[in-house]
Scaffold this motif. Structure first.
Motif, short mmCIF file in Angstrom:
data_model
loop_
_atom_site.label_atom_id
_atom_site.label_comp_id
_atom_site.label_asym_id
_atom_site.label_seq_id
_atom_site.Cartn_x
_atom_site.Cartn_y
_atom_site.Cartn_z
N PRO A 1 0.80 -1.24 0.00
CA PRO A 1 0.00 0.00 0.00
C PRO A 1 0.83 1.28 0.00
CG PRO A 1 -0.97 -1.61 1.48
CD PRO A 1 0.35 -2.17 1.06
N ILE A 2 1.90 1.34 0.79
CA ILE A 2 2.69 2.57 0.82
C ILE A 2 3.47 2.73 -0.48
CG2 ILE A 2 4.58 1.43 2.07
CD1 ILE A 2 3.57 5.17 2.08
N MET A 3 3.89 1.63 -1.11
CA MET A 3 4.58 1.73 -2.38
C MET A 3 3.68 2.37 -3.44
SD MET A 3 6.44 -2.02 -2.31
CE MET A 3 6.93 -1.99 -4.02
N ILE A 4 2.43 1.94 -3.48
CA ILE A 4 1.50 2.47 -4.48
C ILE A 4 1.01 3.86 -4.07
CG2 ILE A 4 -0.76 2.12 -5.55
CD1 ILE A 4 -0.21 -0.85 -5.51
N TYR A 5 0.68 4.02 -2.80
CA TYR A 5 0.19 5.32 -2.32
C TYR A 5 1.21 6.42 -2.60
CZ TYR A 5 -2.00 8.66 0.93
OH TYR A 5 -2.60 9.75 1.48
N HIS A 6 2.47 6.10 -2.41
CA HIS A 6 3.51 7.10 -2.61
C HIS A 6 3.52 7.61 -4.05
CE1 HIS A 6 7.33 9.15 -1.86
NE2 HIS A 6 7.78 8.62 -2.99
N GLN A 7 3.42 6.69 -5.01
CA GLN A 7 3.44 7.11 -6.41
C GLN A 7 2.21 7.96 -6.74
OE1 GLN A 7 6.30 6.19 -7.27
NE2 GLN A 7 6.56 4.53 -5.79
N ILE A 8 1.05 7.52 -6.27
CA ILE A 8 -0.19 8.24 -6.58
C ILE A 8 -0.19 9.62 -5.95
CG2 ILE A 8 -2.70 8.22 -6.31
CD1 ILE A 8 -2.62 5.19 -6.42
N GLN A 9 0.27 9.72 -4.70
CA GLN A 9 0.24 11.02 -4.02
C GLN A 9 1.14 12.02 -4.72
OE1 GLN A 9 1.56 10.62 0.04
NE2 GLN A 9 3.69 10.23 -0.50
N LEU A 10 2.28 11.58 -5.25
CA LEU A 10 3.17 12.49 -5.94
C LEU A 10 2.51 13.07 -7.19
CD1 LEU A 10 6.63 10.73 -5.63
CD2 LEU A 10 5.90 12.81 -4.51
N PHE A 11 1.84 12.20 -7.96
CA PHE A 11 1.21 12.67 -9.19
C PHE A 11 0.03 13.57 -8.90
CE2 PHE A 11 3.54 9.21 -11.28
CZ PHE A 11 3.97 9.88 -12.41
N VAL A 12 -0.85 13.13 -8.00
CA VAL A 12 -2.04 13.92 -7.70
C VAL A 12 -1.66 15.27 -7.09
CG1 VAL A 12 -4.16 14.01 -6.34
CG2 VAL A 12 -3.51 11.89 -7.47
N CYS A 13 -0.73 15.25 -6.15
CA CYS A 13 -0.33 16.51 -5.52
C CYS A 13 0.45 17.41 -6.47
CB CYS A 13 0.50 16.21 -4.27
SG CYS A 13 -0.46 15.48 -2.91
N ALA A 14 1.17 16.82 -7.41
CA ALA A 14 1.85 17.65 -8.41
C ALA A 14 0.84 18.39 -9.28
CB ALA A 14 2.77 16.79 -9.27
N VAL A 15 -0.23 17.71 -9.66
CA VAL A 15 -1.28 18.36 -10.45
C VAL A 15 -1.94 19.47 -9.63
CG1 VAL A 15 -3.51 18.02 -11.57
CG2 VAL A 15 -1.68 16.34 -11.90
N MET A 16 -2.23 19.18 -8.35
CA MET A 16 -2.83 20.19 -7.49
C MET A 16 -1.88 21.37 -7.28
SD MET A 16 -4.79 17.90 -4.61
CE MET A 16 -5.50 19.37 -3.86
N ALA A 17 -0.59 21.08 -7.10
CA ALA A 17 0.38 22.16 -6.93
C ALA A 17 0.43 23.04 -8.16
CB ALA A 17 1.76 21.58 -6.61
N ARG A 18 0.34 22.40 -9.31
CA ARG A 18 0.33 23.16 -10.57
C ARG A 18 -0.86 24.10 -10.61
NH1 ARG A 18 -1.42 20.67 -16.31
NH2 ARG A 18 -0.59 22.25 -17.71
N ARG A 19 -2.02 23.66 -10.17
CA ARG A 19 -3.22 24.48 -10.18
C ARG A 19 -3.14 25.60 -9.15
NH1 ARG A 19 -7.76 22.96 -12.66
NH2 ARG A 19 -9.05 23.84 -11.00
N TYR A 20 -2.63 25.26 -7.96
CA TYR A 20 -2.44 26.30 -6.94
C TYR A 20 -1.46 27.37 -7.44
CZ TYR A 20 -4.89 24.24 -2.90
OH TYR A 20 -5.84 23.78 -2.01
N ALA A 21 -0.36 26.93 -8.05
CA ALA A 21 0.66 27.88 -8.50
C ALA A 21 0.15 28.82 -9.60
CB ALA A 21 1.88 27.11 -9.01
N ALA A 22 -0.88 28.37 -10.34
CA ALA A 22 -1.40 29.18 -11.44
C ALA A 22 -2.44 30.19 -10.98
CB ALA A 22 -2.03 28.25 -12.49
N ARG A 23 -2.71 30.23 -9.66
CA ARG A 23 -3.73 31.17 -9.21
C ARG A 23 -3.25 32.61 -9.37
NH1 ARG A 23 -0.99 29.42 -4.70
NH2 ARG A 23 -0.38 31.03 -3.16
N SER A 24 -4.20 33.50 -9.53
CA SER A 24 -3.86 34.91 -9.67
C SER A 24 -3.55 35.53 -8.33
CB SER A 24 -5.02 35.66 -10.32
OG SER A 24 -6.19 35.51 -9.52
#
Length: 336
Positions: A313-336
Motif C-alpha cells: 500500500p505505501i509503495m503504491i500510495y507514494h506514487q499516486i500522491q506524488l502525481f495527484v499533488c503535483a497536479v494540485m500544486a500546478r493548479r495552486y501555482a497558477a492562481r492569480s
C-alpha cells in the motif's frame, strides 16, 4: 465555503515537469535498475544531495518574519498532525469494518501501516513551494511529523499489527531513535538553518537566480519519483503480486488519498485559513512517507513472510500522491 481562486492554465516549465514525471515512471517500469537508489546512477545519493540543497535554498529564501509566522500557526500544525496520526487510523478502522472481509488480512494490515506512517518531508515541502504555499510552516510540520513518527508508528504497529500475528517471531524490533533523529537533523534542519544564516550575504544573489532554483526544485521531485518507483518495481511491484492484489491496493490507496485531500482542504477553509496555509494543510496532512516507511518496515516486519504485501500500500500510495499533488500544486501555482 470560500470559493477556489480562479486558476489559469500553466505553461512552459510546468508542462515539462509533469511530462518528466510520466517519462521517469515509464522508464522505471522497463529499466528499474537504472533508477534504483543503489543503482548505476546512485540516485539514492543524488537525491540526498538534492534534498539537502533544496532545504538550503528554502532556508535562504525565507525571512525571519516568515519563520516566526510559521511557528505561531498552531491551529495549522494541530490540523496536520491530527490528520496524520488520528484521522488516518480512524479512517482505516472504518473501512476495515466495512470492507475488511473482501481483502486479504495481510493487505488490510498493510493499509494500517500506511495509516500510521508520518508525513513526507522533502516532497511535502517541495510541493508546497511549487504551489506558492507557506514553506516555513510546511518545514515545521514535516519535521514534527517525522519526529513524532519515530515513536508513534512503532507503538501503533506493535498494538495492532503485532497483535494480529503477522510479524516475525521477534515481534516489533526497537528502532534506532537517535540515528533517525540525526538523519532528520542532517537532511532537513542543518541545511535550512545554514541557508537562513547565509541569507544576509547571499540573499541578493538568490533572488537573481530564482528561476534556476525553481527548476532545481522540480528536478529534485522528478528524481525522487524516479528513484522511488524504480525501487518499487525492482522489489517486485509488477512481478510478485497478482493483478487482483495490485488493483485492490491501488483502489485502497485512492480511497485513502482522495477523501483526505478533500477533507483537509474543506477543514482549512472552514477554519478560514489563507490559501498559503491551506496548501500546507492539504499537502502535509494527506501525504505518507515512503522514505521513512521502508526502513521502518524492514525493522518491524523483517522476519515476516508477508512483508511484500504489508509494504505494497505505501509503495503504491507514494506514487499516486506524488502525481495527484503535483497536479494540485500546478493548479495552486497558477492562481492569480
Amino acid at each position: 465555503m470560500r470559493p477556489l481562486p480562479r486558476l489559469r492554465p500553466a505553461r512552459g516549465a510546468i508542462d515539462w515537469f509533469l511530462l518528466a514525471m510520466v517519462a521517469v515512471v515509464g522508464l522505471a517500469s522497463v529499466a528499474p535498475d537504472w533508477g534504483r537508489s543503489d543503482g548505476v546512477l546512485h540516485l539514492g545519493t543524488v537525491t540526498d544531495v538534492g534534498v539537502f540543497l533544496l532545504f538550503f535554498l528554502h532556508g535562504m529564501g525565507l525571512s525571519t518574519d516568515s519563520l516566526k509566522a510559521g511557528a505561531t500557526r498552531w491551529k495549522l500544525h494541530l490540523l496536520v498532525q491530527s490528520c496524520t496520526y488520528v484521522l488516518f487510523p480512524l479512517w482505516w478502522a472504518l473501512w476495515s469494518v466495512l470492507l475488511g472481509r473482501h481483502i486479504s488480512h495481510d493487505l488490510l494490515m498493510g493499509f494500517f501501516y500506511l495509516a500510521v506512517l508520518p508525513s513526507t518531508v522533502s516532497s511535502s515541502v517541495a510541493m508546497t513551494a511549487l504551489a506558492r504555499g507557506h514553506v516555513a510552516a510546511a518545514v515545521l510540520n514535516a519535521t514534527l511529523s517525522t519526529l513524532l513518527g519515530v515513536f508513534l508508528t512503532p507503538l501503533l504497529v506493535s498494538l495492532v499489527i503485532g497483535a494480529s500475528g503477522v510479524l516475525g517471531q521477534g515481534g516489533v524490533q526497537q528502532l534506532d531513535v537517535g540515528a533517525t533523529m540525526l538523519k532528520v537533523a542532517q537532511m532537513l534542519l542543518l541545511p535550512f538553518v545554514v541557508g537562513h544564516l547565509l541569507r544576509p550575504v547571499l540573499g541578493g544573489f538568490f533572488s537573481r537566480i530564482k528561476p534556476v532554483t525553481t527548476v532545481f526544485d522540480r528536478g529534485v521531485i522528478v528524481l525522487l519519483v524516479w528513484a522511488a518507483f524504480s525501487d518499487s518495481v525492482a522489489d517486485g511491484l509488477w512481478t510478485r503480486h497478482g493483478p487482483q492484489l495490485l488493483l485492490q491496493a491501488t483502489a485502497g490507496a485512492l480511497l485513502f488519498l482522495l477523501p483526505m485531500l478533500a477533507f483537509t482542504r474543506w477543514v482549512a477553509r472552514q477554519m478560514k485559513f489563507d490559501v498559503e496555509d491551506e496548501i500546507v494543510a492539504v499537502f502535509c496532512g494527506s501525504k505518507k512517507t515512503l522514505a521513512s516507511g521502508m526502513p521502518m518496515a524492514k525493522l518491524l516486519f523483517g522476519g515476516s513472510a508477508a512483508m511484500g504485501v504489508l509494504i505494497l500500500p505505501i509503495m503504491i500510495y507514494h506514487q499516486i500522491q506524488l502525481f495527484v499533488c503535483a497536479v494540485m500544486a500546478r493548479r495552486y501555482a497558477a492562481r492569480s
